[in-house]
Design a protein around this motif. Structure first.
Motif, PDB file in Angstrom:
ATOM      1  N   ARG A  27       0.841  -1.201   0.000  1.00  0.00           N
ATOM      2  CA  ARG A  27       0.000   0.000   0.000  1.00  0.00           C
ATOM      3  C   ARG A  27       0.875   1.250   0.000  1.00  0.00           C
ATOM      4  NH1 ARG A  27      -4.078   0.725   4.815  1.00  0.00           N
ATOM      5  NH2 ARG A  27      -2.114   1.162   5.864  1.00  0.00           N
ATOM      6  N   ASN A  28       1.970   1.234   0.730  1.00  0.00           N
ATOM      7  CA  ASN A  28       2.882   2.381   0.733  1.00  0.00           C
ATOM      8  C   ASN A  28       3.552   2.562  -0.627  1.00  0.00           C
ATOM      9  OD1 ASN A  28       2.239   3.041   3.351  1.00  0.00           O
ATOM     10  ND2 ASN A  28       3.988   1.971   4.238  1.00  0.00           N
ATOM     11  N   ARG A  29       3.824   1.466  -1.325  1.00  0.00           N
ATOM     12  CA  ARG A  29       4.377   1.575  -2.690  1.00  0.00           C
ATOM     13  C   ARG A  29       3.370   2.245  -3.618  1.00  0.00           C
ATOM     14  NH1 ARG A  29       7.092  -4.338  -2.971  1.00  0.00           N
ATOM     15  NH2 ARG A  29       8.960  -3.816  -1.794  1.00  0.00           N
ATOM     16  N   VAL A  30       2.090   1.923  -3.446  1.00  0.00           N
ATOM     17  CA  VAL A  30       1.044   2.563  -4.248  1.00  0.00           C
ATOM     18  C   VAL A  30       1.027   4.064  -3.960  1.00  0.00           C
ATOM     19  CG1 VAL A  30      -1.457   2.768  -4.578  1.00  0.00           C
ATOM     20  CG2 VAL A  30      -0.390   0.511  -4.501  1.00  0.00           C
ATOM     21  N   LYS A  31       1.100   4.423  -2.691  1.00  0.00           N
ATOM     22  CA  LYS A  31       1.108   5.849  -2.328  1.00  0.00           C
ATOM     23  C   LYS A  31       2.334   6.556  -2.905  1.00  0.00           C
ATOM     24  CE  LYS A  31      -1.608   5.375   1.877  1.00  0.00           C
ATOM     25  NZ  LYS A  31      -1.630   5.463   3.339  1.00  0.00           N
ATOM     26  N   ASN A  32       3.477   5.888  -2.871  1.00  0.00           N
ATOM     27  CA  ASN A  32       4.688   6.465  -3.442  1.00  0.00           C
ATOM     28  C   ASN A  32       4.544   6.635  -4.951  1.00  0.00           C
ATOM     29  OD1 ASN A  32       7.534   7.288  -3.524  1.00  0.00           O
ATOM     30  ND2 ASN A  32       7.813   5.324  -4.548  1.00  0.00           N
ATOM     31  N   ALA A  33       3.996   5.633  -5.615  1.00  0.00           N
ATOM     32  CA  ALA A  33       3.801   5.725  -7.068  1.00  0.00           C
ATOM     33  C   ALA A  33       2.843   6.871  -7.391  1.00  0.00           C
ATOM     34  CB  ALA A  33       3.275   4.400  -7.619  1.00  0.00           C
ATOM     35  N   TRP A  34       1.799   7.038  -6.567  1.00  0.00           N
ATOM     36  CA  TRP A  34       0.871   8.157  -6.794  1.00  0.00           C
ATOM     37  C   TRP A  34       1.599   9.484  -6.614  1.00  0.00           C
ATOM     38  CZ3 TRP A  34      -3.090   9.603  -9.266  1.00  0.00           C
ATOM     39  CH2 TRP A  34      -3.607  10.869  -9.024  1.00  0.00           C
ATOM     40  N   VAL A 140      -0.404  -0.633  -8.399  1.00  0.00           N
ATOM     41  CA  VAL A 140      -1.768  -0.887  -7.941  1.00  0.00           C
ATOM     42  C   VAL A 140      -2.166  -2.332  -8.247  1.00  0.00           C
ATOM     43  CG1 VAL A 140      -4.208  -0.333  -8.376  1.00  0.00           C
ATOM     44  CG2 VAL A 140      -2.570   1.498  -7.993  1.00  0.00           C
ATOM     45  N   LEU A 141      -1.807  -2.808  -9.434  1.00  0.00           N
ATOM     46  CA  LEU A 141      -2.114  -4.192  -9.805  1.00  0.00           C
ATOM     47  C   LEU A 141      -1.490  -5.172  -8.813  1.00  0.00           C
ATOM     48  CD1 LEU A 141      -3.259  -6.296 -11.850  1.00  0.00           C
ATOM     49  CD2 LEU A 141      -1.034  -6.149 -12.989  1.00  0.00           C
ATOM     50  N   MET A 142      -0.214  -4.973  -8.486  1.00  0.00           N
ATOM     51  CA  MET A 142       0.459  -5.873  -7.544  1.00  0.00           C
ATOM     52  C   MET A 142      -0.207  -5.823  -6.171  1.00  0.00           C
ATOM     53  SD  MET A 142       4.524  -5.736  -8.481  1.00  0.00           S
ATOM     54  CE  MET A 142       4.684  -3.968  -8.325  1.00  0.00           C
ATOM     55  N   TYR A 143      -0.525  -4.625  -5.700  1.00  0.00           N
ATOM     56  CA  TYR A 143      -1.168  -4.472  -4.391  1.00  0.00           C
ATOM     57  C   TYR A 143      -2.546  -5.125  -4.386  1.00  0.00           C
ATOM     58  CZ  TYR A 143      -3.917  -2.269  -0.712  1.00  0.00           C
ATOM     59  OH  TYR A 143      -4.758  -2.042   0.344  1.00  0.00           O
ATOM     60  N   ASN A 144      -3.385  -4.784  -5.371  1.00  0.00           N
ATOM     61  CA  ASN A 144      -4.743  -5.324  -5.407  1.00  0.00           C
ATOM     62  C   ASN A 144      -4.733  -6.849  -5.549  1.00  0.00           C
ATOM     63  OD1 ASN A 144      -5.901  -2.791  -5.085  1.00  0.00           O
ATOM     64  ND2 ASN A 144      -6.390  -2.535  -7.241  1.00  0.00           N
ATOM     65  N   ASN A 145      -3.837  -7.382  -6.372  1.00  0.00           N
ATOM     66  CA  ASN A 145      -3.736  -8.841  -6.505  1.00  0.00           C
ATOM     67  C   ASN A 145      -3.344  -9.475  -5.177  1.00  0.00           C
ATOM     68  OD1 ASN A 145      -4.455  -8.947  -9.190  1.00  0.00           O
ATOM     69  ND2 ASN A 145      -2.361  -9.099  -9.938  1.00  0.00           N
ATOM     70  N   TYR A 146      -2.330  -8.930  -4.535  1.00  0.00           N
ATOM     71  CA  TYR A 146      -1.868  -9.481  -3.262  1.00  0.00           C
ATOM     72  C   TYR A 146      -2.974  -9.426  -2.221  1.00  0.00           C
ATOM     73  CZ  TYR A 146       1.107 -10.478   0.722  1.00  0.00           C
ATOM     74  OH  TYR A 146       1.648 -11.065   1.833  1.00  0.00           O
ATOM     75  N   LYS A 147      -3.715  -8.337  -2.207  1.00  0.00           N
ATOM     76  CA  LYS A 147      -4.786  -8.138  -1.244  1.00  0.00           C
ATOM     77  C   LYS A 147      -5.941  -9.100  -1.467  1.00  0.00           C
ATOM     78  CE  LYS A 147      -8.292  -4.862  -0.990  1.00  0.00           C
ATOM     79  NZ  LYS A 147      -9.154  -5.942  -1.085  1.00  0.00           N
ATOM     80  N   ASN A 160      -9.348  -3.878   7.112  1.00  0.00           N
ATOM     81  CA  ASN A 160     -10.015  -2.860   6.286  1.00  0.00           C
ATOM     82  C   ASN A 160      -9.110  -2.251   5.208  1.00  0.00           C
ATOM     83  OD1 ASN A 160     -12.420  -1.618   5.641  1.00  0.00           O
ATOM     84  ND2 ASN A 160     -11.992   0.180   6.888  1.00  0.00           N
ATOM     85  N   PHE A 161      -8.319  -3.086   4.541  1.00  0.00           N
ATOM     86  CA  PHE A 161      -7.533  -2.627   3.397  1.00  0.00           C
ATOM     87  C   PHE A 161      -8.468  -2.527   2.199  1.00  0.00           C
ATOM     88  CE2 PHE A 161      -4.150  -4.070   6.089  1.00  0.00           C
ATOM     89  CZ  PHE A 161      -3.070  -3.282   5.745  1.00  0.00           C
ATOM     90  N   LYS A 162      -8.404  -1.422   1.474  1.00  0.00           N
ATOM     91  CA  LYS A 162      -9.279  -1.182   0.323  1.00  0.00           C
ATOM     92  C   LYS A 162      -8.492  -1.325  -0.975  1.00  0.00           C
ATOM     93  CE  LYS A 162     -12.780   0.205   2.858  1.00  0.00           C
ATOM     94  NZ  LYS A 162     -13.684  -0.804   3.279  1.00  0.00           N
ATOM     95  N   ASP A 163      -9.208  -1.672  -2.061  1.00  0.00           N
ATOM     96  CA  ASP A 163      -8.596  -1.670  -3.384  1.00  0.00           C
ATOM     97  C   ASP A 163      -8.207  -0.237  -3.737  1.00  0.00           C
ATOM     98  OD1 ASP A 163      -8.882  -4.368  -3.745  1.00  0.00           O
ATOM     99  OD2 ASP A 163     -10.539  -4.218  -5.174  1.00  0.00           O
ATOM    100  N   GLU A 164      -7.122  -0.089  -4.452  1.00  0.00           N
ATOM    101  CA  GLU A 164      -6.684   1.220  -4.928  1.00  0.00           C
ATOM    102  C   GLU A 164      -7.187   1.420  -6.352  1.00  0.00           C
ATOM    103  OE1 GLU A 164      -5.166   3.610  -3.258  1.00  0.00           O
ATOM    104  OE2 GLU A 164      -4.869   2.443  -1.424  1.00  0.00           O
ATOM    105  N   PRO A 165      -7.510   2.666  -6.734  1.00  0.00           N
ATOM    106  CA  PRO A 165      -8.029   2.906  -8.089  1.00  0.00           C
ATOM    107  C   PRO A 165      -6.896   2.956  -9.112  1.00  0.00           C
ATOM    108  CG  PRO A 165      -7.881   4.974  -6.902  1.00  0.00           C
ATOM    109  CD  PRO A 165      -7.506   3.887  -5.918  1.00  0.00           C
ATOM    110  N   TYR A 166      -7.214   2.528 -10.323  1.00  0.00           N
ATOM    111  CA  TYR A 166      -6.282   2.655 -11.434  1.00  0.00           C
ATOM    112  C   TYR A 166      -6.396   4.059 -12.020  1.00  0.00           C
ATOM    113  CZ  TYR A 166      -5.577  -2.377 -11.403  1.00  0.00           C
ATOM    114  OH  TYR A 166      -5.246  -3.648 -11.043  1.00  0.00           O
TER     115      TYR A 166
END
Length: 181
Positions: A27-34, A140-147, A160-166
């Motif tokens: 999730r932190n990688r997703v935030k960093n990518a954003w 996001v794909l890696m995070y959502n798949n793992y989740k 309560n981890f949520k999917d991230e939007p593409y």
């Protein structure tokens, strides 16, 4: 017998901690990518006022188009969530497309060195935004798949981890570009 139960409990808790920590990391990688997209979008938005000012001198009567570009830029600046920022970005893309279409009507503007420089800068930033968007969507794909895989989905739902939007293209960006001479 008690030791076996304690070992089983320790293994289960260790598995939960491992999955939880992996979810946090992804999730932190997703935030960093954003944030990398955000950096490039801010670079684009820093160029917009300069482009608008340059165009103003040549196309003062095209006030509505210029105002729409600034309005779209301000919508992005005030976005609170990635979803809001994605929508605002789509508005900016449309407004910039109209601005550059307007510039085509003014040969003196197209020849202006400042305008050419700003347009080149914007093109470079757009390329970087494209790469950042691709990296973000991959993350996001890696995070959502793992989740979503078993048994991670149980832990993700429990905490309560949520999917991230593409970051997806809007309908305007999907349409064919019409070039007229």
């Amino acid at each position: 017998m008690m030791w076996i139960i304690l070992i089983i409990i320790a293994v289960i808790l260790g598995g939960i901690m491992t999955i939880y920590n992996s979810l946090i990391t992804k999730r932190n990688r997703v935030k960093n990518a954003w944030s990398q997209i955000d950096v490039q979008l801010k670079r684009r938005f820093d160029l917009i006022p300069n482009i608008v000012e340059t165009v103003k001198g040549y196309a003062a009567h095209e006030k509505e188009t210029l105002e729409n570009v600034i309005k779209a830029r301000n919508t992005y600046v005030n976005a609170k969530t990635p979803e809001d920022a994605i929508e605002a970005n789509n508005q900016v893309v449309g407004a910039l497309n109209r601005l550059f279409a307007l510039a085509e009507s003014y040969p003196d503007l197209k020849a202006n060195q400042n305008f050419i420089h700003l347009q080149t800068e914007l093109t470079n930033v757009e390329d970087k935004i494209g790469y950042a968007r691709q990296f973000y969507n991959d993350t996001v794909l890696m995070y959502n798949n793992y989740k979503q895989i078993f048994p991670n989905s149980f832990i993700a739902n429990m905490f309560n981890f949520k999917d991230e939007p593409y970051f997806e293209a809007n309908e305007t960006e999907r349409q064919n570009v019409r070039v007229q001479f």
